[in-house]
Scaffold this active site. Sequence first.
Site, PDB file in Angstrom:
ATOM      1  N   LEU A   1      25.027 -13.439 130.126  1.00 46.83           N
ATOM      2  CA  LEU A   1      24.798 -13.525 131.565  1.00 46.83           C
ATOM      3  C   LEU A   1      26.024 -14.048 132.292  1.00 46.83           C
ATOM      4  CD1 LEU A   1      22.951 -13.234 133.987  1.00 46.83           C
ATOM      5  CD2 LEU A   1      21.945 -15.475 133.430  1.00 46.83           C
TER       6      LEU A   1
ATOM      7  N   TYR B   1      12.785 -26.310 123.223  1.00 48.87           N
ATOM      8  CA  TYR B   1      13.665 -25.558 124.118  1.00 48.87           C
ATOM      9  C   TYR B   1      13.116 -25.561 125.544  1.00 48.87           C
ATOM     10  CZ  TYR B   1      15.781 -21.477 126.361  1.00 48.87           C
ATOM     11  OH  TYR B   1      16.403 -20.631 127.247  1.00 48.87           O
TER      12      TYR B   1
ATOM     13  N   LYS C   1      14.839 -27.203 128.935  1.00 47.86           N
ATOM     14  CA  LYS C   1      15.165 -26.424 130.134  1.00 47.86           C
ATOM     15  C   LYS C   1      14.439 -26.980 131.357  1.00 47.86           C
ATOM     16  CE  LYS C   1      17.400 -23.247 130.457  1.00 47.86           C
ATOM     17  NZ  LYS C   1      18.852 -23.147 130.806  1.00 47.86           N
TER      18      LYS C   1
END
Length: 295
Positions: free
Chosen positions: A12, A126, A130
């Site tokens: 990205l 995870y 985040k």
Amino acid sequence: MKWLVTGAGGMLGRDTVDELTRRGEQVTGLDRAALDITRAEAVERALSEHRPGIVVNCAAYTAVDDAETDEERATLVNGDGPRLLARACATHGARLIHVSTDYVFSGDARATPYPEDHPTAPRTAYGRSKLAGERAVLEELPGASAVVRTAWLYGVHGTSFVRTMIGLEARRPTVDVVDDQRGQPTWSADVAARMADLGPRVGDDVHGVLHATSSGEATWYDLAREVFRLIGADPDRVRPTTGAAFPRPAPRPAYSVLAHDRWQDIGLPAPRDWRVALHEALPRIRKESPLRETP
């Protein structure tokens, strides 16, 4: 307007630098070797040197399974790093776009896409890391930041499910693919374009959380069949199976479909359908893929 993209060596990040460059923007891309966002002095130095008006944070710890036994490191990169970036942006008067994930949700919905304001409930290390990053950015830079959640990314650069399917089609007569997990296959170049559109709008009237995934929904099995079809292979060579056939340390969401209402609220159209994007992306991915000639 100067842009700074962190994590510029990833899928990205590279697409974001490419998109901004294509638009004629003044952009600096820093990969992990050039900027470790977990080091406060490095972050401060980067903003002092480059003086960006907009920072796009694509830097992340993305090893979903490894995070189950390395949550401290995942949180350092995904939680503490974004906080340092947000603080530096506040000091230097820069805006911040921070990339997040569908894993902040529980993933157990069934038919209704998650709106941007749906309660978060991550089930993995995870996802927790985040979510920590999201909260840090919105706390440190509430009026000049946007959190952009995305999911199921594939692209020209790096590894992805789509690239893997292209390779497996060349090597195996049949491929077993999970058919009980639903989400939105999303071309990373589309997300990059979204963030390029969003950046100049971030401010007092435009901030908070937005979802940048393709429209529509699919299972991994649906996506694999579409990849096979578009490259001229028989989709029936893809066989459905369940997630239980591929056990992982971190549970995968059964339902990761995200709603896109906020784009229209800020005057931008909803993202395009995943099939349309895949049709455009595949020729570019195959051109770049080292797997395309595999016997």
